[in-house]
Design a protein around this motif. Structure first.
Motif, PDB file in Angstrom:
ATOM      1  N   MET A 168       0.475  -1.258  -0.123  1.00  0.00           N
ATOM      2  CA  MET A 168      -0.039  -0.156  -0.280  1.00  0.00           C
ATOM      3  C   MET A 168       0.797   1.156  -0.177  1.00  0.00           C
ATOM      4  N   LEU A 169       1.079   2.362  -1.127  1.00  0.00           N
ATOM      5  CA  LEU A 169       1.213   3.220  -0.875  1.00  0.00           C
ATOM      6  C   LEU A 169       1.270   4.504   0.494  1.00  0.00           C
ATOM      7  N   HIS A 170       1.726   5.252   0.205  1.00  0.00           N
ATOM      8  CA  HIS A 170       2.093   5.959   1.022  1.00  0.00           C
ATOM      9  C   HIS A 170       1.181   7.774   0.792  1.00  0.00           C
ATOM     10  N   THR A 171      -0.306   8.060   0.848  1.00  0.00           N
ATOM     11  CA  THR A 171      -0.770   9.277   0.134  1.00  0.00           C
ATOM     12  C   THR A 171      -1.620   9.674   1.194  1.00  0.00           C
ATOM     13  N   SER A 172      -2.162  10.881   0.937  1.00  0.00           N
ATOM     14  CA  SER A 172      -2.247  12.398   1.276  1.00  0.00           C
ATOM     15  C   SER A 172      -3.552  13.036   0.443  1.00  0.00           C
ATOM     16  N   ARG A 173      -3.968  13.793   0.961  1.00  0.00           N
ATOM     17  CA  ARG A 173      -4.763  14.599   0.052  1.00  0.00           C
ATOM     18  C   ARG A 173      -4.810  16.501   0.834  1.00  0.00           C
ATOM     19  N   MET A 174      -4.493  17.220  -0.453  1.00  0.00           N
ATOM     20  CA  MET A 174      -3.771  18.347   0.179  1.00  0.00           C
ATOM     21  C   MET A 174      -5.134  19.859  -0.617  1.00  0.00           C
ATOM     22  N   GLY A 175      -6.332  19.719  -0.487  1.00  0.00           N
ATOM     23  CA  GLY A 175      -7.058  20.541  -0.579  1.00  0.00           C
ATOM     24  C   GLY A 175      -7.247  20.016  -2.222  1.00  0.00           C
ATOM     25  N   GLU A 176      -7.476  20.571  -3.516  1.00  0.00           N
ATOM     26  CA  GLU A 176      -7.511  19.660  -4.606  1.00  0.00           C
ATOM     27  C   GLU A 176      -6.684  19.019  -4.877  1.00  0.00           C
ATOM     28  N   TRP A 177      -5.167  18.903  -4.406  1.00  0.00           N
ATOM     29  CA  TRP A 177      -4.203  18.155  -4.572  1.00  0.00           C
ATOM     30  C   TRP A 177      -4.251  16.890  -4.318  1.00  0.00           C
TER      31      TRP A 177
END
Length: 307
Positions: free
Chosen positions: A1-10
């Motif tokens: 599983m990859l390390h991901t996150s959301r930053m507003g529209e990105w």
């Protein structure tokens, strides 16, 4: 599983070791298989960044770098939002899996006139979360069929999952209740399906139709009532495929009067019990089991975790 996150529209993903040396170009073309038109949009509108800077699409990626994609922009919606109670089986920023009840269409045939479909409900759900975007259904179920349906929340997720469906990387397992006791408890039905020229909605087995393959395994039998509970999975996704195939071998689905089923239950006894797919951005294996929604229950004494 990859390390991901959301930053507003990105959306941000930390480049894993197995992406080391790949380029953004190769990720879009070979890993995600994004259509050329959408890829061009991401390139021209500079919707890809590396560590916060506009990306060079041909530069090899370094493990640990922060790859950022502008996935969550507001967009013009083409579906009328309509509130309804939804049973959510899985949800994150990219995908939504719903448990569709029977007696509701998956999508509107006329978007301006028909608003009480599952797609309309999913669109309202996004809007209620402040997401002004079209929802994208990846597959569909007949009006009277219940169970798990996969949606994408943005264009890139939709494109990746559409391709995965074509390449049979999304597995859908159905449960059907059919008339009679099958002599062969496990097998494959291979019979081309075409339109029935004598009926506007009916399909039939036809040598001039489209190739269709249904695999099945008997889960349980009711020998007193002479009924069989059958697990099915498909290599193809033809309209009414399971219904046509089991009618063709002399075991129509209960309640499926269009194909010769006995009207002893209030709908065709078909339920999309399990949905399995690899998440398009985290590489996580997602498995969703869809609880039965009928009252009274059609699929009695069936443990979903065995499907």
């Amino acid at each position: 599983m990859l390390h991901t996150s959301r930053m507003g529209e990105w959306f941000q993903v930390i480049v894993p070791n197995h992406w080391q040396g790949k380029t953004i170009e190769s990720l879009f073309r070979d890993l995600w298989e994004v259509p050329k038109k959408l890829t061009h949009t991401y390139r021209m509108e500079k919707k890809v960044r590396i560590d916060g800077e506009a990306a060079n699409w041909g530069t090899p990626l370094a493990a640990g770098a922060k790859l950022q994609l502008r996935l969550f922009e507001a967009e013009e919606t083409h579906i009328t939002p309509h509130f309804q109670e939804l049973e959510i089986l899985f949800e994150d920023d990219h995908v939504l899996v719903l448990n569709k009840p029977p007696f509701i269409n998956t999508h509107p045939n006329d978007p301006k006139q028909e608003t009480n479909t599952l797609v309309n409900g999913a669109c309202f759900h996004l809007l209620s979360q402040g997401e002004i975007r079209d929802i994208r259904q990846i597959h569909r179920l007949d009006r009277d069929t219940s169970g798990a349906i996969l949606f994408a929340k943005h264009a890139m997720a939709g494109a990746i999952l559409d391709r995965a469906l074509v390449e049979r990387k999304i597995k859908r397992t159905y449960l059907a209740l059919v008339d009679g006791i099958l002599k062969q408890k496990r097998g494959t039905i291979q019979a081309a399906i075409g339109r029935d020229r004598h009926h506007p909605t009916r399909r039939r087995v036809s040598p001039t139709g489209q190739a269709a393959t249904t695999h099945y395994s008997v889960v349980m039998e009711d020998k007193q009532e002479k009924l069989s509970y059958v697990k099915c999975w498909l290599d193809t996704g033809r309209t009414h495929q399971i219904r046509v195939h089991f009618s063709h071998i002399g075991h129509p689905l209960l309640g499926d009067t269009l194909y010769g089923g006995k009207p002893v239950v209030h709908r065709q006894a078909l339920h999309a019990a399990k949905l399995e797919f690899t998440h398009p951005f985290t590489e996580e294996k997602i498995v969703c089991h869809a609880p039965f929604k009928d009252e009274p229950d059609i699929f009695k004494n069936i443990d979903l975790l065995t499907i």
